[in-house]
Structure formats: C-alpha cells, structure tokens
Motif scaffolding. Structure first.
Motif, PDB file in Angstrom:
ATOM      1  N   GLU A 279      31.883  33.811  35.606  1.00 44.39           N
ATOM      2  CA  GLU A 279      31.592  33.510  37.009  1.00 44.39           C
ATOM      3  C   GLU A 279      32.781  32.905  37.745  1.00 44.39           C
ATOM      4  OE1 GLU A 279      28.042  31.151  36.863  1.00 44.39           O
ATOM      5  OE2 GLU A 279      26.741  32.907  36.568  1.00 44.39           O
ATOM      6  N   ARG A 280      33.830  32.536  37.003  1.00 43.93           N
ATOM      7  CA  ARG A 280      35.058  32.035  37.640  1.00 43.93           C
ATOM      8  C   ARG A 280      35.976  33.172  38.092  1.00 43.93           C
ATOM      9  NH1 ARG A 280      37.140  28.286  33.012  1.00 43.93           N
ATOM     10  NH2 ARG A 280      39.084  28.376  34.228  1.00 43.93           N
ATOM     11  N   ILE A 281      35.681  34.393  37.663  1.00 44.03           N
ATOM     12  CA  ILE A 281      36.463  35.550  38.115  1.00 44.03           C
ATOM     13  C   ILE A 281      36.229  35.741  39.612  1.00 44.03           C
ATOM     14  CG2 ILE A 281      36.712  38.063  37.912  1.00 44.03           C
ATOM     15  CD1 ILE A 281      35.797  37.738  34.971  1.00 44.03           C
ATOM     16  N   ARG A 282      37.266  36.051  40.346  1.00 42.54           N
ATOM     17  CA  ARG A 282      37.118  36.245  41.791  1.00 42.54           C
ATOM     18  C   ARG A 282      36.247  37.467  42.078  1.00 42.54           C
ATOM     19  NH1 ARG A 282      42.926  36.780  43.954  1.00 42.54           N
ATOM     20  NH2 ARG A 282      43.328  37.437  41.805  1.00 42.54           N
ATOM     21  N   PRO A 283      35.226  37.320  42.907  1.00 40.78           N
ATOM     22  CA  PRO A 283      34.321  38.440  43.202  1.00 40.78           C
ATOM     23  C   PRO A 283      35.045  39.687  43.704  1.00 40.78           C
ATOM     24  CG  PRO A 283      33.379  36.395  44.000  1.00 40.78           C
ATOM     25  CD  PRO A 283      34.775  36.071  43.554  1.00 40.78           C
ATOM     26  N   SER A 284      36.079  39.498  44.512  1.00 39.37           N
ATOM     27  CA  SER A 284      36.796  40.665  45.048  1.00 39.37           C
ATOM     28  C   SER A 284      37.508  41.433  43.939  1.00 39.37           C
ATOM     29  CB  SER A 284      37.811  40.218  46.105  1.00 39.37           C
ATOM     30  OG  SER A 284      38.751  39.300  45.545  1.00 39.37           O
ATOM     31  N   VAL A 285      38.009  40.709  42.938  1.00 35.14           N
ATOM     32  CA  VAL A 285      38.673  41.362  41.806  1.00 35.14           C
ATOM     33  C   VAL A 285      37.633  42.061  40.933  1.00 35.14           C
ATOM     34  CG1 VAL A 285      40.091  40.993  39.751  1.00 35.14           C
ATOM     35  CG2 VAL A 285      40.577  39.716  41.843  1.00 35.14           C
ATOM     36  N   TYR A 286      36.484  41.390  40.751  1.00 32.02           N
ATOM     37  CA  TYR A 286      35.405  42.042  39.996  1.00 32.02           C
ATOM     38  C   TYR A 286      35.029  43.369  40.647  1.00 32.02           C
ATOM     39  CZ  TYR A 286      30.723  43.485  38.898  1.00 32.02           C
ATOM     40  OH  TYR A 286      29.639  44.268  38.577  1.00 32.02           O
ATOM     41  N   THR A 309      25.961  37.847  38.725  1.00 35.88           N
ATOM     42  CA  THR A 309      26.180  36.794  39.722  1.00 35.88           C
ATOM     43  C   THR A 309      27.374  37.137  40.611  1.00 35.88           C
ATOM     44  OG1 THR A 309      25.258  35.100  38.258  1.00 35.88           O
ATOM     45  CG2 THR A 309      26.700  34.341  40.033  1.00 35.88           C
ATOM     46  N   LEU A 310      28.425  37.670  39.995  1.00 33.33           N
ATOM     47  CA  LEU A 310      29.591  38.089  40.774  1.00 33.33           C
ATOM     48  C   LEU A 310      29.243  39.246  41.705  1.00 33.33           C
ATOM     49  CD1 LEU A 310      32.414  38.086  38.042  1.00 33.33           C
ATOM     50  CD2 LEU A 310      32.068  36.399  39.854  1.00 33.33           C
ATOM     51  N   ALA A 311      28.450  40.182  41.208  1.00 27.97           N
ATOM     52  CA  ALA A 311      28.159  41.403  41.968  1.00 27.97           C
ATOM     53  C   ALA A 311      27.460  41.120  43.292  1.00 27.97           C
ATOM     54  CB  ALA A 311      27.320  42.353  41.122  1.00 27.97           C
ATOM     55  N   VAL A 312      26.607  40.103  43.325  1.00 29.94           N
ATOM     56  CA  VAL A 312      25.838  39.833  44.550  1.00 29.94           C
ATOM     57  C   VAL A 312      26.613  38.981  45.548  1.00 29.94           C
ATOM     58  CG1 VAL A 312      23.639  40.053  43.342  1.00 29.94           C
ATOM     59  CG2 VAL A 312      24.707  37.792  43.557  1.00 29.94           C
ATOM     60  N   GLN A 313      27.810  38.542  45.163  1.00 26.28           N
ATOM     61  CA  GLN A 313      28.612  37.747  46.097  1.00 26.28           C
ATOM     62  C   GLN A 313      29.103  38.627  47.247  1.00 26.28           C
ATOM     63  OE1 GLN A 313      28.866  34.360  45.672  1.00 26.28           O
ATOM     64  NE2 GLN A 313      27.457  34.849  43.979  1.00 26.28           N
ATOM     65  N   LYS A 315      31.891  38.844  48.720  1.00 32.16           N
ATOM     66  CA  LYS A 315      33.220  39.425  48.536  1.00 32.16           C
ATOM     67  C   LYS A 315      33.246  40.469  47.420  1.00 32.16           C
ATOM     68  CE  LYS A 315      35.978  35.651  50.424  1.00 32.16           C
ATOM     69  NZ  LYS A 315      37.102  34.708  50.198  1.00 32.16           N
ATOM     70  N   ALA A 316      32.125  40.619  46.737  1.00 28.49           N
ATOM     71  CA  ALA A 316      32.000  41.708  45.759  1.00 28.49           C
ATOM     72  C   ALA A 316      31.243  42.839  46.449  1.00 28.49           C
ATOM     73  CB  ALA A 316      31.289  41.229  44.510  1.00 28.49           C
ATOM     74  N   PHE A 317      29.941  42.931  46.190  1.00 29.73           N
ATOM     75  CA  PHE A 317      29.144  43.974  46.845  1.00 29.73           C
ATOM     76  C   PHE A 317      28.128  43.390  47.819  1.00 29.73           C
ATOM     77  CE2 PHE A 317      30.569  45.832  42.827  1.00 29.73           C
ATOM     78  CZ  PHE A 317      31.140  47.007  43.282  1.00 29.73           C
ATOM     79  N   GLY A 318      27.608  42.204  47.490  1.00 32.34           N
ATOM     80  CA  GLY A 318      26.580  41.613  48.337  1.00 32.34           C
ATOM     81  C   GLY A 318      25.243  42.288  48.114  1.00 32.34           C
TER      82      GLY A 318
END
Length: 347
Positions: A279-286, A309-313, A315-318
């Motif tokens: 979860e510390r990985i930047r959402p945009s990089v994910y 958790t990253l995917a729903v951010q 800056k990821a996909f939302g």
C-alpha cells in the motif's frame, strides 16, 4: 618430495584401452550409475606417487600446468592449509582419445583427520558414452532435446557458465538445476562471488537456490531482480528470502520509490511483501504496471488486498473507472479483491 612429470611417465598406468575389455554388464553399470570401479587396476606404488604429486600441487611446490585446483569454500575460515582445503582438481581436458576409445581418469580425494586417500577409477568406455560436452555442442541441441544430469556431469564448469542462458531457458528437473547451481557456486568459489551478469541469466536454475543461499547474494541490479521476479513456482521460503534481499539491496529504494520498471521486474517477489508495504506503492505507478501485476500467481490474500486498495485510489483507477469492463480486465486477478458493493461485477 617433488614428483615430476618425468617420474609420472614411468608409472605403471595402463596404456592400451584394448587390454582391458569391459563386459556388457560393466558397460550397463556405467550407463546406469555414471562410474565403474576396476579394483586393483593401479598398483600401490603408483598410487603413492599420485598422492605425493597431489600434495605437491596443492601446496604449490610444483607448477600445476593445465590442472585447476578448486578449494572447498566451506573450509575457508577453518585454518586448514594446502591439500586440506582442496575440494577437487581437474584438467581442462579430462578425456584422452586412444584407438577409438576414451580413457577418463577421475581423481577423488577424501579428507579425514589429515589422512588423504586418493581413489583413481579408470573408465574405459565407448566414445559416445564418455565424450565430454562443450558449450558449442549444447547450443546445437534440437529445441526438444534437454540436457541430462549425466551429460552435465561430463561438462566442464566453464562450459556450463558459457551456456547458462541456454541451459536455463526451459524448465529443468530439480536434479539438473541443482547440479548447475552447485557448479556455479564452486566455479566462482562461493555464491557471493557469482557476477551479476551470471545471476541475471539463471532463469530455470533459480528453483534450485535454497533460501539460505540468498544471504550470500546481492540483488541490487534491476536486471538481476528481474530474473528472480519471474514465476518459477518458488515456495514461500524462497520468495521471502528474495524479498529480504530486495529490501536490503535494491538500489536503496523503498516501496514508495518504486517505478513502473521496478514493479515489472519485482513481479512475483511482491507476493512475499506484506500488505502495508504494497500500500506504500504510489497509486499512479501501480496503474502503469497493473496489467503485469494482475497476472501474479499464488499471492496471499493480504498482498492482493493491498493491490486492491491501490486500485481504488483516484490516482490509480478510482471507483468509477473500476466499474467498467475494460478496467476490470486490466487489473486482472486484483479484481477479485476489490471492495464488493461499490463495484459491479464484470459481465
């Protein structure tokens, strides 16, 4: 006492392979086991000379010529010296052509309480059975022709190193992979000395590396990490050992510093991380690496929930974007861990 090559030439060693015909049962024993013992073939005085010569070479009293002396890495801090440290000796050319036959001489030195026993086994075998393989010959194997353990055992370490990329390109039986890995460790006198350019070519030799071996490796290069990040069906202990090395070695990076290239190199290694690290990985990089990470295999639920958790951010996909079929497909197996109720199932 220095035993000279001139003295060796006068030893009572069989010169004519045809004087020692082998029975069919002896030949079959060799084919099945890879060795053959001919008891009493070499007399005691000759063995005594061989022992003296071996000790002279190990102690550096004579020029070893074409012989390579390989030390036992595990004894490097034991205080032992000379022949006590030697694992084995071998020459660059171990096979000698003689009247259409090959004589292969193997010297195996056993150490026990500073007494050394040299066993010489002379194998007189058909050319096809004992011809050592060279890298050039291995490269000419048909695509469906896999190298066998017996063939590897006749191959010089330097040829195994030269042909490593070819040897590891397809899945190997564990016995063959283990033999190659141990050869590399011995050739470089320890796992810690294996160059990065070799580690990055291991491929299907990787499953033979035991978790404890990783303590002696350095995984600082992205090219090396990429080799270990591929899916070799490693067990959790192996992946955890690799992940620990990455945490310590990988260019001083933490998860929040990872780039797209880092994530696509790490791949399966990420399965040995914990959820908080993921979860510390930047959402945009994910988001950039989502298609690759969506193909991870056998990751824990904890890790996959971290990716979800990253995917729903935003800056990821939302959440809105994750309600579309194309995005659900892009995140792959991570879709199975997205929060239910907020997202619709893909049609």
């Amino acid at each position: 006492m220095n035993t000279s090559y001139a003295a060796m030439a006068s030893w009572n060693v069989p010169q004519d392979a045809e004087s020692y015909p082998l029975s069919e049962s002896q030949l079959q024993f060799y084919r099945d086991n890879g060795y053959l013992v001919l008891r009493g073939l070499i007399d005691a005085p000759t063995l005594a000379h061989c022992k003296e010569r071996f000790i002279d070479i190990c102690s550096g009293r004579v020029d070893p010529g074409m012989i390579t002396v390989m030390k036992e890495f595990s004894l490097k801090d034991s205080g032992k010296t000379g022949e006590e440290l030697i694992y084995k000796t071998f020459s660059e050319t171990q096979t000698i052509r003689h009247k259409g036959w090959f004589s292969l001489v193997l010297a195996d030195v056993l150490t026990m309480k500073k007494h050394f026993l040299i066993h010489f086994t002379i194998l007189i075998l058909n050319f096809v059975s004992t011809n050592a393989l060279f890298c050039e010959e291995i490269l000419e194997f048909p695509d469906d022709r896999a190298i066998t353990l017996q063939e590897l055992q006749t191959t010089q370490p330097k040829d195994i190193v030269e042909c490593l990329a070819h040897l590891g390109k397809e899945q190997l039986p564990m016995a063959e992979a283990t033999y190659i890995w141990k050869t590399l460790v011995q050739y470089y006198e320890g796992a810690s000395n294996i160059p990065e350019k070799v580690l990055m070519l291991l491929h299907w030799v990787t499953p033979a590396i035991q978790p404890e071996d990783y303590a002696n490796l350095t995984l600082s290069s992205i090219d090396v990490v990429q080799n270990f990040g591929l899916n070799y069906n490693l067990n959790q202990a192996q992946l955890s050992a690799i992940a620990e090395r990455v945490r310590e070695d990988f260019a001083g990076k933490n998860p929040e510093d990872y780039t797209y290239y880092d994530l696509t190199a790490l791949r399966q290694i990420l399965c040995a991380f914990n959820r908080s690290e993921i979860e510390r990985i930047r959402p945009s990089v994910y988001r950039e690496a989502a298609i690759v990470l969506g193909k991870l295999d056998q990751c824990s639920t904890d890790v996959m929930q971290g990716f979800a958790t990253l995917a729903v951010q935003p800056k990821a996909f939302g959440v809105p974007a994750l309600s579309t079929d194309s995005t659900i497909e892009a995140v792959g197996v991570v879709a199975n861990y997205l929060p239910k109720g907020e997202l619709r199932d893909p049609e």
